[in-house]
Enzyme design. Sequence first.
Site, PDB file in Angstrom:
ATOM      1  N   ASP A 217       0.819  -1.211   0.000  1.00 14.23           N
ATOM      2  CA  ASP A 217       0.000   0.000   0.000  1.00 14.23           C
ATOM      3  C   ASP A 217       0.858   1.269   0.000  1.00 14.23           C
ATOM      4  OD1 ASP A 217      -2.356   1.510   0.047  1.00 14.23           O
ATOM      5  OD2 ASP A 217      -2.333   1.639   2.230  1.00 14.23           O
ATOM      6  N   GLU A 461       4.040  -8.098   7.017  1.00 11.09           N
ATOM      7  CA  GLU A 461       2.743  -8.699   6.689  1.00 11.09           C
ATOM      8  C   GLU A 461       2.828  -9.710   5.548  1.00 11.09           C
ATOM      9  OE1 GLU A 461      -0.199  -5.682   6.068  1.00 11.09           O
ATOM     10  OE2 GLU A 461      -0.187  -5.035   8.153  1.00 11.09           O
ATOM     11  N   TYR A 514      -5.835  -3.272  13.000  1.00 11.96           N
ATOM     12  CA  TYR A 514      -6.608  -2.049  12.742  1.00 11.96           C
ATOM     13  C   TYR A 514      -8.061  -2.252  13.160  1.00 11.96           C
ATOM     14  CZ  TYR A 514      -2.580  -0.309  10.172  1.00 11.96           C
ATOM     15  OH  TYR A 514      -1.317   0.131   9.837  1.00 11.96           O
ATOM     16  N   GLU A 550       1.916  -1.681  14.158  1.00 18.17           N
ATOM     17  CA  GLU A 550       1.063  -0.756  13.393  1.00 18.17           C
ATOM     18  C   GLU A 550      -0.308  -0.695  14.055  1.00 18.17           C
ATOM     19  OE1 GLU A 550       0.599  -1.308   9.190  1.00 18.17           O
ATOM     20  OE2 GLU A 550       2.718  -1.804   8.872  1.00 18.17           O
TER      21      GLU A 550
END
Length: 664
Positions: A217, A461, A514, A550
């Site tokens: 991303d 990831e 998240y 994160e």
Amino acid sequence: PPSALRALDERGWPGMALLAAALCLVLGGRPALALEGGLLYPRESPSRELKDLSGLWSFRADWSEPRDAGFVQRWYQQPLRQSGPVIDMPVPASFNEITQDPNLRKYVGWVWYEKEVVPPARWLQKETGTRVVLRIGSAHYYSIVWVNGVQVTEHEGGHLPFEVEIGSLLQPMELCRITVAINNTLTPHTLPPGTIQYLKDESMYPKGYFVQNTRFDFFNYAGIHRPVILYTTPSAYIDDITVTTDLADNIGLLQYLVSVRGSPHYALTLTLRNREGVVVATANGSAGELKVLEPNLWWPYLMNEQPGYLYYLEVTLTTTMNGEVLEDKYTQPVGFRTVEVTSTQFLINGKPFYFHGVNKHEDADIRGKGLDWPLIVKDFNLLRWLGANAFRTSHYPYAEEVMELCDAYGIVVIDECPGVGMRDSANFGNKSLQHHLIVMEELIRRDKNRPSVVMWSVANEPASELAPAAYYFKTVIAHTKAMDPTRPVTFISNAHYARDQGAPYVDVVCVNSYFSWYHDPGHLEVIQLQLNSQFENWYKTHQKPIIQSEYGADAVAGLHSDPPLMFTEEYQAAVLKEYHTVFDQKRKEYVIGELIWNFADFMTEQGISRVLGNKKGIFTRQRQPKSAAFLLKERYWKLANESGFLSSKQNGVCFPQHQAFKCT
């Protein structure tokens, strides 16, 4: 093969066969090194000169359908302007956003750079025996380099330096023409990986239409991203220096190993000076140990009144060649510090260290990933204003200039390789593994002496729940530890705690999550429950300290809502507060850090979930603070004050350093 790769495929990915042959795993699982020689950061000295080639270069993109016109027509054999039109291109910078051409912004294939320079005549005097080295700090992704039409080197990978000696190709008072061809195509076996997709429905797409797909991303900026320099050494020279430090009561121990090339007969003297230039230890020989009584230790920012304290190891080589005495000098900064990991703590110099920092990107308007000194200094000022003591080089190694400042300012670094976007089983085969091992060698060779680097990260990831990931990460982590047994190793996971095949091999568990954003979007009330469960499950399963590597939420600067709604500054701040409540509970047990995603907004590929990039920054892309920046500043200074290391308990305190810096 895809047209963008045809030139590479037909030439057999130049150099890869040699690299693969050189990289073999010996019995016992300890990998053999594929790289030869050192890669010391270029520093001027009485025996070494530098010439920076930053500025405007000639540039051309190869728009031929197979992207191979530059090779077929041999553009490297003559000045680039003679084979067709060129434009000015700044170096260092990404080429994508320099022009108004939307096709160049998304270009995939070979681009060509050229620079004509005149080396100083004294470099080329035969009697001096001077080596002239061409060094490229970073070029994304695959590079081939010619000097005066002669190919001199190739390099795969977009975030690490490479160099080659070119003195034999230079003539006094004549132009030196440097040509660099760069291909930004990503394949399943590159790092990061990608795929080329041909869209063959000619009722929908032009003939031969293809796109580059990636699973990460951020925007795939390309070009020469870091400085290109020429530097010199004597013909017999200091090739590499390795230093490690330890502490024995009140004595600092510095183990050193120096490699020399160009002469089998030489003498080495070493002088260690403190910040004030006072000699504190001396030695002779290529390997040994220096001892310093009551050393000033290298401490992270906000753990000591003199964070980032550096000593300077001056290495002097003396040899005789052709009846003349030659001397080479190189000065290596050194920080005395130790790192240790327990089941619940991360220790620096024997004291518990809690990571409170950020994830970043090398990313800015216009210049893309190009090195930019004003932006670098601004970012460090913001980090220290924020009270951040650490960052991760997400998701690739950052410029050496950035790392130099981390050493000097006491900013702790988790040093990450470009292992991002590894989401397919094709990314875990032997070809990918061979390249991954080489990348780790290059990274460690570059950053092994940096006190700011306390941990290596081998991926971000990855699809670590896949079966091949077990052998893959076992091998990469073992290889990394074999090259550097002094630092812990991790990778960043977003996999299920019980199915992560690589987690058994890491020293520290790093987890991205998240909650109320990608999971249960808009439901702030579930964050604390889900985050607590995350920590409990990971620790119960692996019994290793955990970093929340994160967390965060997108916020469009200036967008407000009460009650908080997604994409507003209020919602971003609310997400952070919910996470912080759990962090404060678990940092008393086994959570050893928190790194916000992200320091600043950054560009991504276009998509329906991205409005001019990722907006999870606590600062805008132009480095203006959102509400979350002030929230995080208050928290980080509170954490620093609670640590008990500060001599002053006032929020916003700063300590004097050899680099002038004031808090407001």
